[in-house]
Design an enzyme around this catalytic site. Structure first.
Site, PDB file in Angstrom:
ATOM      1  N   ARG A  76      20.163  51.990 -10.607  1.00 55.29           N
ATOM      2  CA  ARG A  76      20.573  50.709 -11.190  1.00 55.29           C
ATOM      3  C   ARG A  76      21.426  50.921 -12.428  1.00 55.29           C
ATOM      4  O   ARG A  76      21.120  51.761 -13.271  1.00 55.29           O
ATOM      5  CB  ARG A  76      19.349  49.870 -11.582  1.00 55.29           C
ATOM      6  CG  ARG A  76      18.523  49.390 -10.414  1.00 55.29           C
ATOM      7  CD  ARG A  76      17.511  48.385 -10.901  1.00 55.29           C
ATOM      8  NE  ARG A  76      16.678  47.915  -9.815  1.00 55.29           N
ATOM      9  CZ  ARG A  76      16.147  46.711  -9.746  1.00 55.29           C
ATOM     10  NH1 ARG A  76      16.382  45.832 -10.701  1.00 55.29           N
ATOM     11  NH2 ARG A  76      15.396  46.362  -8.727  1.00 55.29           N
ATOM     12  N   HIS A 131       1.044  12.142 -19.288  1.00 58.22           N
ATOM     13  CA  HIS A 131       1.577  13.224 -18.460  1.00 58.22           C
ATOM     14  C   HIS A 131       0.493  13.939 -17.660  1.00 58.22           C
ATOM     15  O   HIS A 131       0.694  15.062 -17.200  1.00 58.22           O
ATOM     16  CB  HIS A 131       2.344  14.217 -19.338  1.00 58.22           C
ATOM     17  CG  HIS A 131       3.412  13.579 -20.172  1.00 58.22           C
ATOM     18  ND1 HIS A 131       4.497  12.953 -19.624  1.00 58.22           N
ATOM     19  CD2 HIS A 131       3.529  13.460 -21.525  1.00 58.22           C
ATOM     20  CE1 HIS A 131       5.265  12.477 -20.590  1.00 58.22           C
ATOM     21  NE2 HIS A 131       4.707  12.765 -21.750  1.00 58.22           N
ATOM     22  N   ARG A 145       7.201  18.038 -18.990  1.00 53.94           N
ATOM     23  CA  ARG A 145       8.543  18.315 -18.473  1.00 53.94           C
ATOM     24  C   ARG A 145       8.594  18.397 -16.947  1.00 53.94           C
ATOM     25  O   ARG A 145       9.663  18.387 -16.357  1.00 53.94           O
ATOM     26  CB  ARG A 145       9.071  19.623 -19.073  1.00 53.94           C
ATOM     27  CG  ARG A 145       9.105  19.615 -20.597  1.00 53.94           C
ATOM     28  CD  ARG A 145       9.687  20.899 -21.131  1.00 53.94           C
ATOM     29  NE  ARG A 145       9.453  21.032 -22.564  1.00 53.94           N
ATOM     30  CZ  ARG A 145       9.870  22.057 -23.295  1.00 53.94           C
ATOM     31  NH1 ARG A 145      10.537  23.047 -22.719  1.00 53.94           N
ATOM     32  NH2 ARG A 145       9.615  22.107 -24.582  1.00 53.94           N
ATOM     33  N   PRO A 175       5.441  30.245 -19.833  1.00 52.46           N
ATOM     34  CA  PRO A 175       4.243  31.091 -19.882  1.00 52.46           C
ATOM     35  C   PRO A 175       4.440  32.366 -19.059  1.00 52.46           C
ATOM     36  O   PRO A 175       4.987  32.322 -17.965  1.00 52.46           O
ATOM     37  CB  PRO A 175       3.155  30.210 -19.270  1.00 52.46           C
ATOM     38  CG  PRO A 175       3.644  28.820 -19.483  1.00 52.46           C
ATOM     39  CD  PRO A 175       5.129  28.891 -19.377  1.00 52.46           C
ATOM     40  N   GLU A 176       4.001  33.482 -19.610  1.00 51.25           N
ATOM     41  CA  GLU A 176       4.110  34.764 -18.919  1.00 51.25           C
ATOM     42  C   GLU A 176       2.732  35.179 -18.420  1.00 51.25           C
ATOM     43  O   GLU A 176       1.757  34.434 -18.526  1.00 51.25           O
ATOM     44  CB  GLU A 176       4.735  35.800 -19.853  1.00 51.25           C
ATOM     45  CG  GLU A 176       6.135  35.392 -20.320  1.00 51.25           C
ATOM     46  CD  GLU A 176       6.809  36.433 -21.195  1.00 51.25           C
ATOM     47  OE1 GLU A 176       6.445  37.621 -21.109  1.00 51.25           O
ATOM     48  OE2 GLU A 176       7.700  36.061 -21.973  1.00 51.25           O
TER      49      GLU A 176
END
Length: 286
Positions: free
Chosen positions: A166, A104, A123, A2-3
């Site tokens: 960079r 879970h 997970r 998830p972002e």
């Protein structure tokens, strides 16, 4: 994983269920998730009020009346669900999906007002921890984070300064959480397409006109994804059990071999950068 938009969607879903309410009982059904729970974890949560529910980058931050903050990370498959005696108080405007497998259900918050908030994580890559709120500046998960993409701290000037020397690919630069907090693979791919910048281009070539396109592209993608409820992939879901809809708006992500929406001259290609798939148009994003 998830972002930022997914985590913000969860925060908004949990806020009416938790904010301003007392945790009557915290129930830890195992001693750990990705990491062990802090000492006396459930005991420290029980009886305290959730004064405010914040988000920083991809972390949920519950500000507690005890003077501590509960930091929560969803990992790869973590999700919260909310049940209430009065279903009209349940967050979300979508049709509710089937509940997660209760096997879970690893952390349960019994909250005043007949509300139960359950954290489910097949997970177990998510985690939770507690810290003193006034010590937030030194917390390892938070202290090196850059500005939020929708904040005043993120701008063309920020990218110019961060990328000036960079020599890594721009995609890697945007995924660096010290440059901008909360971005992940999906939304970086989408923002680079909108800004017409190749994911292969080096960071030090971005300052100037490209940064002027990229900064607003990042902001727009994140804002639109939050509005759409995120981009649910595989087994991730919002706090109401519903799917996010931004995936139906993807311009390049997951569209390998399909025509580019913009130029129609080329098909979307996929390359692998640092172990992650990058989707882009070879014509638009030279």
């Amino acid at each position: 994983m998830p972002e930022l938009p997914e985590v913000e969607t969860v925060r908004r879903g949990l806020t009416p269920a938790m904010e301003g309410r007392r945790i009557l009982r915290a129930e830890a059904r195992r001693p750990d998730l990705r990491f062990p729970f802090p000492e006396r974890f459930a005991e420290r949560l029980t009886g305290t009020v959730v004064e405010r529910l914040d988000r920083r980058s991809k972390y949920l931050l519950a500000r507690l009346g005890s003077g501590e903050t509960l930091l929560m990370h969803l990992g790869m498959s973590g999700r919260f669900s909310v049940t209430a005696d009065d279903l009209s108080r349940q967050p979300g405007d979508f049709v509710y999906a089937a509940p997660a497998n209760p096997t879970h259900d690893h952390m349960v918050f019994h909250i005043e007002g007949g509300v139960t908030v359950t954290y489910n994580d097949p997970r177990r890559f998510g985690f939770m921890t507690l810290y003193e709120t006034d010590q937030e500046d030194i917390q390892p998960y938070l202290k090196d984070l850059g500005p939020e993409p929708l904040s005043n701290g993120f701008s063309e000037d920020r990218l110019n300064k961060a990328f000036k020397t960079r020599r890594s690919p721009v995609k890697a630069g945007l995924l660096d959480q010290s440059v901008v907090a909360g971005l992940g693979n999906i939304y970086v791919c989408e923002a680079l397409w909108r800004a017409k910048i190749s994911p292969r281009r080096l960071c030090n070539s971005i300052p100037g006109a490209r940064a002027a396109r990229l900064a607003p592209a990042v902001r727009d993608v994140i804002a639109e994804a939050i509005e759409a409820g995120g981009s649910t992939l595989r087994d991730y879901a919002g706090a109401d059990g519903a799917m996010g809809y931004f995936q139906h708006r993807f311009d390049v992500y997951g569209r390998e071999g399909e025509p580019c929406h913009r130029c129609e001259d080329s098909c979307v290609e996929r390359i692998v950068q640092s172990g992650r798939s990058s989707f882009f148009c070879p014509s638009c994003q030279r």
